[in-house]
Write a protein that holds these residues in place. Sequence first.
Motif, short mmCIF file in Angstrom:
data_model
loop_
_atom_site.label_atom_id
_atom_site.label_comp_id
_atom_site.label_asym_id
_atom_site.label_seq_id
_atom_site.Cartn_x
_atom_site.Cartn_y
_atom_site.Cartn_z
N THR A 187 -119.94 -88.63 65.00
CA THR A 187 -120.60 -89.61 65.86
C THR A 187 -122.12 -89.51 65.74
N ILE A 188 -122.64 -88.27 65.71
CA ILE A 188 -124.09 -88.08 65.58
C ILE A 188 -124.58 -88.64 64.24
N ARG A 243 -123.30 -91.01 62.46
CA ARG A 243 -123.25 -92.48 62.47
C ARG A 243 -124.38 -93.07 63.31
N GLU A 244 -124.64 -92.52 64.48
CA GLU A 244 -125.61 -93.13 65.39
C GLU A 244 -127.05 -92.79 65.04
N LEU A 245 -127.28 -91.65 64.37
CA LEU A 245 -128.65 -91.31 63.97
C LEU A 245 -128.93 -91.67 62.52
N SER A 269 -134.31 -88.72 70.16
CA SER A 269 -134.29 -90.08 69.61
C SER A 269 -134.11 -90.10 68.10
N ASN A 270 -134.29 -88.97 67.45
CA ASN A 270 -134.04 -88.92 66.00
C ASN A 270 -133.49 -87.55 65.62
N PRO A 312 -122.03 -90.86 76.10
CA PRO A 312 -122.89 -90.74 74.92
C PRO A 312 -122.85 -89.32 74.35
N TRP A 313 -123.00 -89.21 73.03
CA TRP A 313 -122.86 -87.91 72.37
C TRP A 313 -123.88 -86.89 72.87
N GLU A 314 -125.04 -87.35 73.37
CA GLU A 314 -126.06 -86.41 73.83
C GLU A 314 -125.56 -85.48 74.92
#
Length: 480
Positions: free
Chosen positions: A63-64, A66-68, A124-125, A190-192
């Motif tokens: 997931t990380i 893909r989203e980052l 954020s990144n 959310p993954w965070e």
Amino acid sequence: MPQTLDQYGAGQDSAAAKAAPPARAQVEDGLPAPRRWWAIVAISFGTALLVLDGAIANVALPTIARELGVTEGAVTNVVTVYQLVLVMVLLPFSSVGDKIGHRRLYQYGQLLFMVASALCLFASNFLILLVLRALQAIGAGMALSVSAAMLRQIYPSRKLGTGMGVNSVIVASSSAVAPTLGGYIVGHAPWEWVFVAAVPFAIVSLLLGRALPEPEPRAQPTQWISSLWSALTMLLVIGGLQLATHDDALLGATIAALGMISAFMLVRREWGRKAPVVPVDLLARPVLGLSALAAMTCFISAGSLMISLPFRLEGVLGYPPQEVGLLLLPFPLTMLVVAPVAGWMSDRIAPTKLGVTGMVIAIIGLLLLAFMPETRDPVGFAWRLSLTALGFGLFFAPNTRLIISRAPRDRAAAAGGLVSTSRLLGQTLAAVVVGILLAGSMGTGATPLFVACALAVVSALCSLARFRTMKAGQAAGATR
């Protein structure tokens, strides 16, 4: 009846506790109740959060990525950076703990860990996430570097093995819960939030932290050169091995070789120093050196087993991923039962007897798994894996108890750092071993199990050599 040497060492600890002056009774023979119980709860929550965070991120990696917007290969650095920084800082922080106080360093570490975890919500990144993971690892290293020393101060010497068993239960249960909890969080939030899951444990541990023991800090100079050199050496050795496994074999091997040269030079520098950062004074004692080597080889063996089995179950036997997790569950569940029993037994039976017996059982279990027919047999696989876990469980807590109890009390933090470093270094090297086997197309069959078996044999031989060394020392002392 003559005592075994392990029992003889425990008897020395007890005698020292009885002879201690009243002002040091707390340090010498554990905390008084009920403070002891609150301290056990505090350090258990602290241990749980550190283990949980080290394992919970694995399930969120796809997931990380893909989203980052990073590759699947690059995203593994979320785990690698954490493990690498943790191994780098353990020994330096063990020395710092003696200078500023164990409880203070432990709580500072948890506070840093909690702040870094909360900041992960705003990552954020990918680069910011890696920096925050490194900060989490520094906080975890601060706490782990003195946790074993505080266990020695919390429990009476006669119950130290029980304490190590309880700690092993916390480690095993946290490791078992981490994938399930991580999967639930990724599926519903959310993954965070995966990186914030352990924060409640930190809050509880900090609130109860006043119950933790706090021996007087020792006035000693800060050894900055040795600390930085130690961290750099670990970076070169572990980073080089990981690079050789995943990316550039020649460059990685060169970096790892430079790390080994650096380690040799650092040991020469530390030799003869008082309270060295790298505990060469402890490793020079055959009992402790052989115990640390036995621990590391045992962790490599167990890690190689658990890392390689999913590849065999999925690639050879065709199990779907969701069933693989269930098939591996007998290992942590067996450890949950065996660890406290083994710790309790190590207060009454020589740790060497328990450890060697455990390794023999683990070797039998590994061979049974290696020669198991390549057909789907969940029940047959489960009891073989559980038997292997029984063997490892009988080894870990007694061996840890021996290292912690036989180290001088003023070097308890260094002994604890040695224990944690042996565990983390063994787990990291296990990933390297399996990676090399996979790269050579030997990682999905029985080869990793044979390698794990050979390492378990080395661990058993180290335990036997330790016993013979201790026996010879006892005989020499009796003739004086």
